[in-house]
Design an enzyme around this catalytic site. Structure first.
Site, PDB file in Angstrom:
ATOM      1  N   PRO A 127      -3.768  -3.970  -1.172  1.00 30.08           N
ATOM      2  CA  PRO A 127      -3.677  -2.633  -1.760  1.00 30.08           C
ATOM      3  C   PRO A 127      -4.135  -2.614  -3.210  1.00 30.08           C
ATOM      4  O   PRO A 127      -3.827  -3.515  -3.987  1.00 30.08           O
ATOM      5  CB  PRO A 127      -2.179  -2.304  -1.657  1.00 30.08           C
ATOM      6  CG  PRO A 127      -1.695  -3.132  -0.529  1.00 30.08           C
ATOM      7  CD  PRO A 127      -2.495  -4.395  -0.569  1.00 30.08           C
ATOM      8  N   CYS A 128      -4.878  -1.546  -3.565  1.00 28.47           N
ATOM      9  CA  CYS A 128      -5.446  -1.473  -4.910  1.00 28.47           C
ATOM     10  C   CYS A 128      -4.650  -0.556  -5.837  1.00 28.47           C
ATOM     11  O   CYS A 128      -4.944  -0.484  -7.025  1.00 28.47           O
ATOM     12  CB  CYS A 128      -6.886  -0.981  -4.837  1.00 28.47           C
ATOM     13  SG  CYS A 128      -7.047   0.737  -4.284  1.00 28.47           S
TER      14      CYS A 128
END
Length: 351
Positions: A77-78
């Protein structure tokens, strides 16, 4: 080449990988509905649904890794490092547990013999420092220190708009590969403007539908419609002198220069986020067309069809009936554009 995909985000990014000879045998996803969509899109692949930080989930994924699986894909996840996320400095970065999921990727690299590994994230991921063996290292230095004896390590820091995707989407790719492989960067291409990508589609106002699949416009409130109707292409309604966004009580809404902003026909689409369905969020309003009365058409967000196009997804993408508008926008907003991933992986060859 057979592959395992960690943090699959419903498999959006994997859309075209079979076209370049990659068969993802198993994906891993935390959230139930995304795992459900993954299985819908890839009925012949396995999906492990659960928290990858837990050993039982790692064990479940590991059962599908055999000697034929030579590629590891990992797109953690960014949000923890995204430019529109909450974390703006190193201290905040260290306090967000999502940013340390990269160490769960290392578990699989350490325990299995992959020929190639691709780790993808936002560009800012490259600037953060991670704790490792008593010091803080940037991710490239950490990975090089940890795996330099086994893998070549290369960084691609690129924008999807330069590789056939009609959307500005800066992404970084960390490539690890054995010395008997050749993995050059894909060739740059001319940028595709929003006019070239979606300019052929008929205008719609909020709440209207067309006869074209997935080309129907979300409803928005009348106050926002009025503000956007008086906002030129490429401009924000926040700078309007009269028709600016208002609260129910008539007060001006507070916002930034890119909120309530129309996209620009002459540029690639601005990056689509998980909030692409909210007219108030970053650069989400359709570019619109000047009308004879001086207002602008299409006072709305992009339709699902327009979103599919700028995300480089097929226009007939197999969206299941149970997947609502918000869910589809969310998984697309979190995913690497699939055409970009195809082109990055499409250059991987045996020397």
């Amino acid at each position: 080449m057979k592959a395992i995909s960690l943090f699959s985000s419903a498999g959006v990014g994997e859309t075209y990988l079979k076209e370049v000879g990659i068969d993802v045998v198993c994906g891993a996803e935390l959230i139930n509905n995304r795992a459900k969509l993954y299985k819908h899109l890839y009925p012949h692949s396995e999906i492990v649904n659960g928290d990858i930080t837990k050993q039982e989930i790692k064990d479940a994924i590991s059962k599908f890794i055999n000697n034929d699986v030579k590629l590891l894909l990992a797109t953690p996840p960014c949000q923890g490092v995204s430019s529109v996320g909450k974390n703006k400095n190193q201290k905040q970065f260290l306090e967000d547990s999502r940013n340390f999921l990269i160490f769960d990727v290392f578990y699989f690299i350490d325990n299995f013999d992959f020929d190639a590994i691709l780790i993808e994230n936002v560009s800012k991921f490259l600037t953060m420092y991670f704790p490792f063996e008593g010091e803080f290292l940037r991710i490239q230095d950490l990975i090089t220190k940890k795996y330099k004896g086994k893998y070549l390590v290369e960084i691609l820091d690129i924008n999807a708009q330069d590789y056939g995707v009609p959307q500005s989407r800066p992404r970084c790719f960390i490539k690890l590969f054995k010395k008997d492989y050749f993995w050059p960067a894909p060739e740059k291409e001319a940028q595709i403007t929003l006019k070239e990508a979606i300019g052929h589609l008929p205008s719609l106002e909020a709440g209207e539908s067309s006869k074209i699949k997935w080309h129907f416009a979300k409803e928005i409130n009348e106050r926002d419609i009025l503000a956007i109707k008086h906002t030129p292409t490429g401009k924000s309604a926040m700078i309007n002198e009269v028709y600016f966004p208002r609260k129910i009580n008539g007060e001006k809404v507070r916002g930034f220069h890119n909120t309530y902003k129309r996209l620009d026909w002459e540029l690639p689409c601005h990056a689509r986020t998980t909030k692409s369905g909210e007219i108030s969020s970053h650069c989400n309003a359709h570019p619109g067309r000047l009308k004879p009365d001086g207002t602008y058409s299409d006072a709305r967000v992009l339709t699902i069809l327009e979103l599919l196009i700028v995300a480089s997804l097929p226009q007939d993408w197999d969206i299941p009936n149970w997947a609502n508008d918000r869910f589809i926008r969310h998984v697309i907003g979190e995913s690497v554009p699939p055409l970009l991933l195809k082109k990055v992986l499409g250059t991987l060859k045996k020397s």
